[in-house]
Design a protein around this motif. Structure first.
Motif, PDB file in Angstrom:
ATOM      1  N   LEU A 100       1.480  70.018  36.230  1.00 25.48           N
ATOM      2  CA  LEU A 100       0.122  70.522  35.976  1.00 25.48           C
ATOM      3  C   LEU A 100      -0.938  69.497  36.339  1.00 25.48           C
ATOM      4  CD1 LEU A 100       0.670  72.288  32.525  1.00 25.48           C
ATOM      5  CD2 LEU A 100       0.819  73.267  34.824  1.00 25.48           C
ATOM      6  N   LEU A 123      -3.728  70.225  39.200  1.00 25.09           N
ATOM      7  CA  LEU A 123      -5.143  70.253  38.820  1.00 25.09           C
ATOM      8  C   LEU A 123      -5.955  69.264  39.661  1.00 25.09           C
ATOM      9  CD1 LEU A 123      -5.021  70.510  34.924  1.00 25.09           C
ATOM     10  CD2 LEU A 123      -6.068  72.154  36.485  1.00 25.09           C
ATOM     11  N   THR A 165      -8.617  70.799  42.373  1.00 18.45           N
ATOM     12  CA  THR A 165     -10.027  70.528  42.073  1.00 18.45           C
ATOM     13  C   THR A 165     -10.694  69.831  43.256  1.00 18.45           C
ATOM     14  OG1 THR A 165      -9.535  70.331  39.719  1.00 18.45           O
ATOM     15  CG2 THR A 165     -11.607  69.396  40.479  1.00 18.45           C
ATOM     16  N   LEU A 198      -3.546  78.721  37.004  1.00 21.04           N
ATOM     17  CA  LEU A 198      -4.153  79.125  35.744  1.00 21.04           C
ATOM     18  C   LEU A 198      -3.191  80.014  34.943  1.00 21.04           C
ATOM     19  CD1 LEU A 198      -7.850  79.865  36.808  1.00 21.04           C
ATOM     20  CD2 LEU A 198      -6.936  77.819  35.703  1.00 21.04           C
ATOM     21  N   ILE A 249      -0.603  77.700  33.390  1.00 18.52           N
ATOM     22  CA  ILE A 249      -1.159  76.995  32.235  1.00 18.52           C
ATOM     23  C   ILE A 249      -1.224  77.922  31.026  1.00 18.52           C
ATOM     24  CG2 ILE A 249      -3.286  75.950  31.337  1.00 18.52           C
ATOM     25  CD1 ILE A 249      -3.740  74.772  34.121  1.00 18.52           C
ATOM     26  N   PHE A 298      -6.196  72.695  24.798  1.00 13.48           N
ATOM     27  CA  PHE A 298      -7.227  71.842  25.400  1.00 13.48           C
ATOM     28  C   PHE A 298      -8.159  71.319  24.314  1.00 13.48           C
ATOM     29  CE2 PHE A 298      -6.080  74.810  28.835  1.00 13.48           C
ATOM     30  CZ  PHE A 298      -5.757  73.908  29.821  1.00 13.48           C
ATOM     31  N   LEU A 309      -7.158  66.322  31.145  1.00 12.73           N
ATOM     32  CA  LEU A 309      -6.609  67.666  31.309  1.00 12.73           C
ATOM     33  C   LEU A 309      -7.689  68.719  31.106  1.00 12.73           C
ATOM     34  CD1 LEU A 309      -3.960  69.251  31.751  1.00 12.73           C
ATOM     35  CD2 LEU A 309      -3.716  69.340  29.255  1.00 12.73           C
ATOM     36  N   THR A 310      -8.455  68.577  30.047  1.00 11.70           N
ATOM     37  CA  THR A 310      -9.504  69.564  29.762  1.00 11.70           C
ATOM     38  C   THR A 310     -10.594  69.533  30.826  1.00 11.70           C
ATOM     39  OG1 THR A 310      -9.081  69.265  27.402  1.00 11.70           O
ATOM     40  CG2 THR A 310     -11.140  70.347  28.020  1.00 11.70           C
ATOM     41  N   ASN A 362     -10.489  68.481  33.996  1.00 12.25           N
ATOM     42  CA  ASN A 362     -10.031  69.010  35.289  1.00 12.25           C
ATOM     43  C   ASN A 362      -9.808  70.513  35.228  1.00 12.25           C
ATOM     44  OD1 ASN A 362      -9.199  66.868  37.569  1.00 12.25           O
ATOM     45  ND2 ASN A 362      -9.044  65.921  35.544  1.00 12.25           N
ATOM     46  N   TYR A 363      -9.342  71.014  34.081  1.00 13.26           N
ATOM     47  CA  TYR A 363      -9.148  72.455  33.912  1.00 13.26           C
ATOM     48  C   TYR A 363     -10.479  73.195  34.015  1.00 13.26           C
ATOM     49  CZ  TYR A 363      -7.967  76.863  31.555  1.00 13.26           C
ATOM     50  OH  TYR A 363      -7.804  78.186  31.246  1.00 13.26           O
ATOM     51  N   GLY A 365      -6.887  80.002  26.972  1.00 16.22           N
ATOM     52  CA  GLY A 365      -7.061  78.639  27.453  1.00 16.22           C
ATOM     53  C   GLY A 365      -8.528  78.268  27.615  1.00 16.22           C
TER      54      GLY A 365
END
Length: 1146
Positions: free
Chosen positions: A14, A18, A22, A111, A114, A121, A129-130, A132-133, A202
């Motif tokens: 992940l 990500l 991105t 997505l 995830i 998150f 992680l948050t 980049n998500y 999410g």
């Protein structure tokens, strides 16, 4: 089971996906953005979309899209004829849309993965992680919204596929899916909302984690002041303590980014607004912060209107529509003032940071967090201002709303402090490295080691990663920094990102949400590693202003306002410095923006220079520096003009009105009102310095203040590196000053060809010195070599033309003296006076609005020599000699007309009766004397200029001058060596027996037949000798002792005869100059002696006596004739009586 689950989570990768997606999304946005801009511009839009021949086909393709028409009836013949060209040109467009479709597939897959892993998150724990998500989601949403804005997408895709079918007899394999995607995203937000329904959990987790952060960051300026935000001196006792926070990396997270997350995140998951009241504490403030958000670069979304339309299409959202409408009204009224006050606070806060850290750079270590918080806060406010100023709300046209909040004349100060902070961080990066290497090794490693030991349940994989963190930090040493070792913690930070992904799923054994202390510690450690090896990246993240590249109108307008606003002028250098940020908005997936040269054949939509970011940054930097230097030049020009006016007040001529008034008062003479008006007294020198208070600024004071501010700006940095180029701001200033100084030199001459007016050399010299004094004062403000400016400009002014091909003061003065002044001398109203060493006006000349002595006395010519230097005087002398050579050429033509008579006169000089008879046969005698007079006048003027040059050089370069004098006196040579010595002497103004410059000029006029030319030269001397007696017919031949001259300038014949004879016979190299002049003296004496017998009854004796003096003067001026030789030809008693008679008459 646990190990298998952990392996399954690690296999999902992940963190890696990500990161890659991105970054790829930014590149795809850049390509899509350029397509949109290209389609909007008729110049860069694909030509096929505008051609009349394809118009019918295009309408049909768009109407039936995504289905294609068969070419059964030949309706697609225009496309069939050009299918190869269409495929080649539109391939890049089609490929971009296909890549967007593939990107959409990959994002949807990730997505979904995830969501299936039930990842939790929390921005305060799993920050990377948050972040980049949410970044990936916003990038994806922005791309779909931007895709719907490309007007010609259907036409381009349909045309490409039609040409593909005609060429390959089948559709492009991706076209069907691509066409479906285009049609589905006709209403992008509706489709996105449907797509995000299964992903809502999410998104909710990520957005609601901002509840701990966003309200704390979205504060007013008053709340910032109350909290003493960014202040280093508010608590002196803890000044040296490191800045700490439980959410270290969240502190410099962009508020602008968070608001985009909130608004677009809730837009694709609108049910969250209905089901959870906590969402309102994020949703409402974000909507009230402004009326638009950024999609990409200068593409914005007018959020309130867009959201209202979207919510209207959703059942049960009427209440939300009203809330959005109210928030929009609030934003229009209050948002501008809120952000204006924030900018005011940040100006003071950043100034404090710059001042303290600049004085004590050691504080950068413990207080680095404050620096990046200040940069982030400021960048958010700048972006908000740029976005709202460039895209005004339609309602802003009415006077109901305050538009002043969207125009900030003090913005340059804020931008400057941002650049100053960046410069401090880059300059003292080793301070940060040393501080945080010790921090990581001496504190962070110990704390993390204790936390890891106290973990109750830690799987093997996670334990290995955490142990590697501790080992890495324990291996660090301050000696590594001192030895210049390059640090790289990229793998360290990526491992922590991976660990966040492993420990944030629902089935993770080591749940990061249950180990908040571990998360906080690791996030702090990551910040410390960034301080060691990634300062450039965090600087770009917190203070990148590349948005100005795409909002050029606002950028350039702000720069112009800055230059005209005195209090902000010193900060104007920040604008070219910001151009170095433009490289940050480029991406490797869009290399055409950097260098268009390699893409000219295929990527035609990049041919518009506006989208070549590399070239644009260079052109804008150049324009700003040039404009800044020009502004300084304009201020300097005004100061110079003022100083020159004040210097002019000190000229002696300005004392005349005062002197006349005093003299009239002394003699008690009543003043004539009409004359009194003509003699108005000029302001007294020094009057401008009178003032009642120091606070009252005069225009001159304001100019000096403006000069100080602008020079401070251009002197801020010696160079600015933009892409592969280095700009030197001071060089721009030097170039402008050189151009202005050169132009001013010619302008101060006040030359008017129509009226023949020109400034006196002495007045011009005084103005030039004043100008130079002002320019020299610039060295007090800017580290530039003004002497270099003087050398470059003044040296060019000694030539005929300057580097720009414009006439110089040397050329203009030379032409004026030759074509205006010396031409008037032969008219009889100007006389050369050897006694006064000047040309004197005998009577007013209406065509000459000045007196000749005002321009030819020794002080004026010395000033001229100082102005144009030795090179300029050399050019002046060469021009004079060229005129003499042309006159000698005409004299030789007169000799040819009288060849036979002159030959007989030469052989019968001892037979007065024969000579008298032959003399009556001569023609063009008046013409001869006139031309000889012209030559004499020119040589007299040349003598004055040479003497002036000699005086100037003896003072300015006395050592060099004396060396030339000594060399000439002690080196006795002949032939070509003698000519070389004479040339050297002539260059410093020393007189020569034979003028080498005249020899060179006559050499060019010399006839090919040397013997014939020599004979003509001999006969010319005969012609002159026998023609002198004709001067007795003119009343102006009478000698004036007061002037030591003859009014008709016939006394200049002495110089003319000696100079021409010496040059002519030197060129023939027979060594008979003395013999030819002796022959001339014999002929002239014989001719003049007959005057007492032939003209006794025709002219008075005073004219005859004046001619006798001329003969004596010829001998005195000649280096080849002696008085003994004269006495052998002409009785001395006649000369003595002539001198006695003329002096007695005077």
């Amino acid at each position: 089971m646990t190990t298998r689950m952990a392996m399954n989570q690690s296999q999902q990768k992940l963190a890696e996906k990500l990161t890659v997606l991105t970054d790829r999304g930014q590149g795809m946005l850049a390509r899509l953005y350029n397509i949109k801009k290209a389609c909007q511009d008729p110049k860069s839009r694909p030509a096929f979309l505008s051609e009349k021949s394809l118009e019918t086909c295009l309408k049909m393709i768009v109407r039936k899209f995504p289905y294609t028409e068969k070419n059964a009836s030949g309706s697609l013949a225009p496309i069939d004829n050009r299918k190869g060209e269409i495929l080649k040109v539109l391939n890049v467009y089609y490929t971009t849309f296909r890549d967007i479709m593939e990107f959409k597939d990959h994002v949807s897959e990730l997505l979904t993965t995830i969501a299936a892993c039930h990842v939790h998150f929390d921005i305060t724990t799993n920050f990377d992680l948050t972040k980049n998500y949410l970044d990936l989601i916003i990038t994806y949403i922005s791309m779909m919204l931007l895709l719907a804005r490309v007007a010609d997408r259907k036409a381009m895709l349909g045309l490409f596929n039609t040409a593909h079918e005609l060429n390959y007899q089948k559709s492009e394999q991706s076209f069907h899916r691509l066409g479906t995607m285009i049609m589905e995203y006709e209403s992008p937000m509706k489709k996105l909302a449907e797509q995000f329904v299964p992903l809502e959990r999410g998104v909710q987790s990520a957005l609601f984690s901002l509840l701990h952060l966003y309200p704390r960051r979205n504060l007013s300026a008053e709340q910032w002041r109350a909290q003493e935000m960014l202040s280093l001196v508010s608590k002196p006792a803890v000044l040296l303590n490191p800045a700490q926070s439980e959410t270290m990396r969240c502190e410099y997270l962009s508020l602008d980014t968070m608001e985009r997350w909130i608004i677009l995140g809730f837009l694709v998951c609108p049910t969250l607004l209905q089901s959870n009241e906590r969402a309102q504490s994020l949703w409402r403030p974000a909507l009230q912060s402004g009326y638009c958000i950024t999609l990409f670069r200068d593409e914005v979304l007018m959020i309130h209107k867009y959201i209202e339309v979207f919510f209207d299409s959703i059942k049960g959202f009427n209440k939300r529509v009203k809330e959005v409408s109210d928030a929009g009204a609030y934003a229009l009224i209050h948002a501008g003032a809120v952000h204006r006050e924030r900018r005011k606070f940040l100006r003071v806060a950043l100034k404090e940071l710059v001042t303290i850290l600049g004085d004590q750079p050691g504080l950068l270590g413990p207080k680095a967090l404050y620096v990046f918080m200040g940069l982030t806060f400021t960048r958010d406010e700048v972006l908000w201002l740029v976005r709202h100023a460039e895209h005004p709300h339609p309602k802003m046209k009415s006077n109901k709303y305050d538009t002043d909040s969207y125009m900030d004349p003090q913005l340059p100060e804020l931008l400057f402090y941002m650049e100053e902070l960046q410069a401090l961080v880059k300059k003292y990066y080793q301070v940060l490295q040393q501080y945080y290497i010790q921090y990581l090794n001496g504190y962070d490693a110990i704390v993390l080691n204790n936390i890891v030991k106290n973990l109750t349940m830690c799987p093997e994989d996670e334990s290995v990663i955490l142990s590697s963190f501790v080992q890495t930090m324990e291996s660090l040493s301050i000696k590594q920094v001192e030895n210049g070792q390059v640090f790289d913690f990229t793998g360290f930070r990526l491992d922590w990102f991976r660990l966040q992904a492993y420990t944030s799923t629902s089935k993770a054994v080591l749940a990061l949400s249950d180990n908040a202390e571990l998360a906080r510690t690791m996030n702090t450690i990551i910040f410390h590693t960034i301080m060691v090896d990634s300062l450039d990246e965090i600087i770009n993240e917190t203070s990148d202003l590349s948005i100005f590249c795409h909002n050029s109108r606002f950028f350039e307008r702000s720069f112009e306002v800055c230059l005209t606003f005195p209090a902000q002028a010193r900060y104007s250098i920040c604008f070219p410095l910001i151009c170095t940020h433009f490289i940050n908005c480029t991406h490797e997936l869009c290399p055409e923006e950097i260098s268009p040269r390699n893409q000219r054949e295929t990527n035609q939509y990049f041919l518009d220079r506006r989208y070549h970011i590399g070239e644009r940054s260079l052109s804008v930097t150049n324009a700003f520096l040039d404009r800044l230097a020009k502004e300084i030049k304009d201020v300097v020009t005004k100061i110079c003009s003022e100083q020159c006016n004040q210097s002019d007040q000190l000229l002696p001529k300005n004392a005349a009105p005062t002197y006349v008034r005093i003299e009239h008062q002394r003699r008690k003479i009543p003043l004539d009102k009409k004359k009194d008006k003509q003699l108005q007294e000029p302001p007294k020198p020094g009057f401008e310095s009178y003032r009642k208070t120091r606070e009252k600024l005069t225009p001159h004071d304001k100019l000096h203040i403006a000069l100080t501010e602008l020079c401070t700006s251009i002197n801020y940095t010696p160079k600015i590196a933009v892409w592969d180029h280095v700009f030197s701001p001071r060089e721009y200033l030097i170039q402008h000053l050189e151009a202005r100084f050169a132009k001013a030199l010619v302008g101060m001459m006040m030359h008017n060809p129509d009226t023949n007016e020109i400034a006196k050399p002495s007045e011009l010299l005084m103005s030039v010195r004043t100008y130079m004094y002002v320019l020299q004062s610039i060295e007090n403000y800017v580290h530039v070599d003004i002497t270099r400016v003087f050398n470059n400009v003044l040296l060019q002014q000694t030539q005929q033309l300057d580097s720009h091909g414009e006439k110089t003061i040397t050329m203009l003065y030379t032409n004026w003296y030759l074509e205006v002044l010396l031409r008037r001398v032969t008219s009889g109203q100007i006389c050369f006076s050897p006694y006064q060493k000047a040309f004197i006006s005998l009577a007013p000349d209406p065509q000459l609005p000045f007196s000749a002595e005002e321009y030819t006395d020794i002080s004026e010519l010395r000033s001229l020599a100082e102005l144009i230097g030795a090179y300029g005087m050399k050019f002046l002398n060469e021009s004079l000699m060229w005129h003499i050579a042309s006159q000698v050429g005409e004299l030789k033509k007169l000799v040819m007309e009288n060849m036979e008579v002159l030959t007989k006169l030469r052989t019968n000089f001892d037979k007065p009766l024969v000579m008298a008879e032959l003399f009556t046969q001569l023609k063009f005698i008046e013409n001869l004397l006139t031309r000889l007079n012209i030559i004499g006048v020119i040589i007299a003027f040349k003598g004055l200029t040479q003497e002036a040059l000699s005086d100037v050089l003896s003072q300015r370069v006395s050592f060099l001058y004396n060396a030339v004098v000594d060399f000439r006196e002690h080196v006795h040579t002949s032939g070509q060596d003698a000519v070389t010595v004479d040339m050297l002497a002539l260059s410093v103004g020393l007189p020569c027996n034979v003028d080498p410059a005249l020899c060179n000029a006559l050499q060019a006029e010399k006839e090919l037949d040397a013997e014939a030319d020599y004979n003509n030269s001999c006969l010319l001397m005969v012609f002159i000798a026998v023609s002198l007696r004709v001067l007795i017919r003119s009343e102006t031949t009478v000698y004036s002792p007061r002037l030591d001259a003859h009014p008709n300038n016939c006394h200049c014949f002495a110089n003319a005869i000696n100079a021409v004879a010496g040059a002519l016979f030197t060129l023939h190299r027979r060594g008979d100059v003395e013999e030819r002049l002796q022959e001339f003296l014999a002929l002239a004496s014989s001719s003049l002696l007959t005057l007492s017998h032939d003209t006794e009854k025709v002219v008075p004796s005073k004219a005859r006596e004046s001619l006798y003096l001329l003969l004596d003067q010829i001998v005195k001026e000649s280096p080849f004739l002696t008085q003994d030789l004269l006495e052998s030809c002409f009785p001395y008693v006649l000369l003595r009586n002539a001198y006695h008679a003329v002096l007695k008459r005077e």
